[in-house]
Scaffold this active site. Sequence first.
Site, PDB file in Angstrom:
ATOM      1  CB  THR A  73      -0.949   0.010   1.206  1.00  0.00           C
ATOM      2  OG1 THR A  73      -1.875  -1.081   1.087  1.00  0.00           O
ATOM      3  CG2 THR A  73      -1.718   1.316   1.304  1.00  0.00           C
ATOM      4  CG  ASN A 140      -7.130  -8.277  -4.611  1.00  0.00           C
ATOM      5  OD1 ASN A 140      -7.346  -7.626  -5.629  1.00  0.00           O
ATOM      6  ND2 ASN A 140      -7.748  -8.026  -3.472  1.00  0.00           N
ATOM      7  CD  GLN A 168      -2.845 -11.708  -4.308  1.00  0.00           C
ATOM      8  OE1 GLN A 168      -2.593 -12.914  -4.240  1.00  0.00           O
ATOM      9  NE2 GLN A 168      -3.276 -11.021  -3.262  1.00  0.00           N
ATOM     10  CB  CYS A 304      -8.182  -4.772   1.968  1.00  0.00           C
ATOM     11  SG  CYS A 304      -6.486  -5.373   1.976  1.00  0.00           S
TER      12      CYS A 304
END
Length: 358
Positions: A73, A140, A168, A304
């Site tokens: 992130t 993801n 990923q 998330c």
Amino acid sequence: MIYLDYQATTPLAPEAREAMLRWLGGPGSDGFGNPSSPHRMGRMARAAVELAREQVAALMPAGGRVIFTGGATEALNLAIRGTGGEGAVACSSIEHSAVGDTARAAGAVHVIRVTDEGLSALSCDGFEDARLIAVMHVNNEIGTVQPMEEWAQAAQDKGVPFLCDAVQSYGRFELPKADLIAISAHKFHGPKGIGALWVRDGVALSEVQTGGGQESGLRSGTLSPALIAGMGAAAALSGERMEADRAHVEMLWARARELFAHWTLNGSAEHRWHGNLNIRRDGLDVARLMSDCREIMFSAGSACASGSGRPSHVLKAIGLTDAEARSSIRLGFGRYTTLGEIEEAAARINAAAEAQGL
């Protein structure tokens, strides 16, 4: 318990854990030095950091540098905000929120649509003012693999940087010739709390976080040799085991597809990482299913976004209704998953679904 949530995080490799122990330090140890310190302990810590940097870079394209961050992130924020300039960020409709939300916060956004198979439409029409193109390598939520080399070429033709979210795909695929690549260690059997941004030579990037500039003047904060050493060891192991890991996943995928034959697959079966099985049964109460199968660790979507209460934006982007999106589950497996675990999990999940009258 059976763990089938590899897209959320992966088990720490024993080799990565072993690499970390020396640098956790403690009284009487020589492994807790600050890697920015000029004394012997600091230089030892710096050497461990630089070894890991080489290990991480070994799976990246040639001709770039690795900037360690606190995770993907942060790496994506650095890439999107650090490239700056006038214009919009063009990103696909199935990007992780770390890309989508950051791009919107940074300015205008152009959305790249996807097909009902979850593949991005290779078109830059209407993106004349784009300053950056961002496309995720492997999604993801549904595992689809995007045409990355074509997107890299499209960005080059437009004369703008190309950002690849490889969270990923790192350690599983050869990475594309992007200009910026973001990764996170805990997605390839490394520790949580450490990631990296790979930056191609010649790509201009500005500091977005001030306070010391320990990482090439672009990222401030004291580095953690333990986390970085674990990431490096996990990267090296992924490189060594890439073919074996892929073969193992293909075997698990083939069996899982047989066991869940009466479920509908979300996304392309062909253009996909086969360690991601996102499937649905119309009318399924996923909350009840997860309660009935509480010893099986799987997901109703991205970890998330799982607490948002909203249907997956990825599943909506490929054309699913709210009801179809909410009746979907994601099973993720990989290096340490056994065939027996897949078979036992399938038996329990199928029995629980049938108990709902499906």
